[in-house]
Scaffold this active site. Structure first.
Site, PDB file in Angstrom:
ATOM      1  N   GLU A 199      23.114  -1.027  38.286  1.00 30.19           N
ATOM      2  CA  GLU A 199      23.546  -2.252  37.319  1.00 30.19           C
ATOM      3  C   GLU A 199      24.666  -2.000  36.470  1.00 30.19           C
ATOM      4  O   GLU A 199      24.443  -1.960  35.295  1.00 30.19           O
ATOM      5  CB  GLU A 199      22.232  -2.615  36.601  1.00 30.19           C
ATOM      6  CG  GLU A 199      21.173  -3.363  37.656  1.00 30.19           C
ATOM      7  CD  GLU A 199      19.938  -3.721  37.197  1.00 30.19           C
ATOM      8  OE1 GLU A 199      19.674  -3.363  35.784  1.00 30.19           O
ATOM      9  OE2 GLU A 199      19.078  -4.120  37.832  1.00 30.19           O
ATOM     10  N   GLU A 317      17.287  -4.130  45.013  1.00 31.70           N
ATOM     11  CA  GLU A 317      16.108  -4.021  44.066  1.00 31.70           C
ATOM     12  C   GLU A 317      15.776  -5.686  43.588  1.00 31.70           C
ATOM     13  O   GLU A 317      16.668  -6.263  43.395  1.00 31.70           O
ATOM     14  CB  GLU A 317      16.535  -3.387  42.553  1.00 31.70           C
ATOM     15  CG  GLU A 317      15.310  -3.218  41.560  1.00 31.70           C
ATOM     16  CD  GLU A 317      15.600  -2.438  40.209  1.00 31.70           C
ATOM     17  OE1 GLU A 317      16.320  -1.215  40.437  1.00 31.70           O
ATOM     18  OE2 GLU A 317      15.297  -3.126  39.413  1.00 31.70           O
TER      19      GLU A 317
END
Length: 521
Positions: A199, A317
């Protein structure tokens, strides 16, 4: 004039009609060609680094499930992973960019994460992975025959920008990753793929890296992997960037990455909002809400076609609701509506792998964080893995939007598999199948009637309560045996000439062995 008994009978009769309302639906399958293809091991789960004191909304749902604390000798955990033959496991998560690997025993006071209020990302210190724990993890992966994706620390060697908040600058320092690879190879441990960073793309979550810099670092990782694993047949795949899709950032990143560098373009999905959002339970039953995320899957897929056609799309994810999952929803039957719909939608948009957050830990765990007893979505994942093959077929209907249908070639044996998701509380569906073999849309479909018995797996919540954490398979609760074995998932065999019945608020996997789709031959 109606007497009291007549009125009572009429009310009961009316309520029965409302509860058991069945809608006939014609479902059309285009069996001539497949529209997309997944990896054989499409189902994936994450093991995360979060420590015990990771808390959200006055709740600390991670317990001992983090990678430093997880009881790797637990028999239920071991059997739950083994049942997939194999299960793809991603080692990673928010704290992976704060993990250092103590391969040379040169890090003093090598400790797991400590709570820190200032100066660190996510409120935790640097965490140090010693090789004893790495050995234990790999012993577990070997024992359970898991297929491992390892998430590397992508911030190591960089510094925070002095002028732009959250931006990290400088080249990735690959020496610590090299040491870990060298040790891993020397021990004979198998890694399927390495993913760089978590991220850090687009605007990032707690930190971010510019797209062209990230592309440069991916090339560094590719060269490192080629050097450390010279045999192309056993060379781990390279994945990235492992964050939220941002068109401009992804396009720039993929364009700058270079030919054949990235094997899997990874992105994350948390489309249900925060874990304390009371609207989560409504959203997982709302077909119009569930469909909104399809554009993201399509955009990622299109970007790959344009800039990196040698690679494939992965969701690396996805937990639905961020900050450890929906508090009262993510471990219940209801969450399966969202999860299985996500699996179906991503496969249609040519995604190769879908990683659920998490195997255990947080509210969205497939296995209870304390007992490791499977939650309802574990069985949905296991059934998908066992019956849905890699070739994806186009399937459509003109019935209620509350009926979601996905179809693949059956896994390993002949035939076609379906998953039916009924989001409706009150309506059941009677399904007639039609087979469209025509490529040009000219000839009519013909109704398919099977002569072999269909294999059907109907999943329903205990007592009809979708917020139950107990799931029934064909009417029988799925529970561990006295010896803690994962229950056998047996289909019921149904006359192939009869319509397929899908009850309200249920999920069904159906396999038709004599559905001869040319795409599946």
């Amino acid at each position: 004039m109606m007497n009291f008994k007549s009125i009572t009978f009429f009310v009961v009769f009316l309520s029965c009609l409302l509860v058991s309302k069945a809608e006939k639906v014609e479902v059309v399958v285009e069996g001539a060609t497949s529209i997309a293809q997944t990896d054989e091991d499409f189902i994936c789960v994450t093991l995360d680094w979060w420590p015990t004191n990771k808390c959200d909304y006055d709740q600390c749902p991670w317990g001992q499930a983090g990678l430093f604390n997880l009881d790797l000798k637990n028999k239920i955990l071991e059997k739950a992973v083994k049942a997939f033959h194999p299960l793809r496991i991603r080692v990673g998560g928010s704290l992976q960019d704060q993990v250092v690997y103590n391969v040379r025993n040169n890090i003093e006071n090598c400790q797991p994460f400590q709570k820190q209020d200032k100066g660190f990302l996510f409120g935790f210190s640097i965490g140090c992975l010693d090789m004893k724990r790495w050995d234990e993890l790999n012993e577990f992966f070997n024992q359970t025959r898991a297929k491992v994706t390892f998430g590397l620390n992508a911030l190591i060697g960089r510094k925070e920008s002095k002028t732009e908040k959250t931006l990290w600058v400088g080249d990735w320092y690959s020496h610590n990753a090299r040491d870990l690879m060298s040790y891993t190879i020397s021990k004979g441990y198998t890694i399927d793929s390495y993913e760089l960073g978590n991220e850090l793309c687009g605007v990032g979550v707690s930190a971010r890296i510019e797209a062209k810099q990230y592309a440069k670092d991916m090339a560094t990782l590719k060269n490192l992997v080629k050097e450390m694993y010279p045999n192309p047949k056993t060379q781990p795949k390279i994945l990235g960037p492992g964050g939220f899709y941002d068109k401009k950032w992804f396009d720039t990143f993929l364009d700058a990455s270079g030919h054949d560098v990235i094997d899997g373009v990874t992105h994350h999905i948390y489309n249900l909002g925060p874990g304390n959002n009371p609207d989560v339970v409504r959203r997982v039953q709302d077909p119009f809400f569930l469909t909104q995320i399809a554009q993201t899957f399509k955009d990622v897929s299109n970007a790959i076609v344009k800039f990196a056609p040698w690679s494939g799309a992965w969701v690396s994810e996805s937990g639905g609701a961020y900050n450890s999952g929906g508090q009262l929803v993510s471990y219940t039957f209801a969450f399966g509506f969202w999860y299985l719909d996500q699996l179906g939608m991503t496969s249609v948009y040519n995604h190769k792998v879908y990683c659920r957050q998490a195997l255990t830990g947080g509210n969205y765990a497939l296995l209870n964080t304390t007992t490791f007893v499977p939650n309802p979505d574990y069985y949905g994942a296991l059934l998908w893995h066992r019956v849905m093959g890699s070739k994806v077929l186009s399937v459509t209907h003109k019935g209620s939007p509350y009926l979601r249908v996905y179809s693949h070639c059956a896994k390993k044996e002949p035939g076609v598999s379906f998953v039916f998701i009924n989001l409706s509380k009150n309506t059941s569906f009677e399904i007639d199948l039609f087979h469209d073999l025509n490529l040009n849309g000219g000839s009519p479909n013909f109704e398919f009637k099977g002569h072999k018995k269909r294999e059907e797996y109907h999943l329903t919540p205990k007592d009809g309560n979708i917020l139950s954490s107990i799931v029934l398979l064909n009417g029988t609760p799925l529970e561990l045996s006295d010896s803690l074995e994962i229950p056998e998932l047996k289909p019921k065999l149904v006359d192939g000439l009869k319509p397929i019945s899908i009850s309200a608020h249920s999920i069904a996997f159906v396999i038709i062995r004599d559905f001869n789709a040319p795409a599946c031959s």
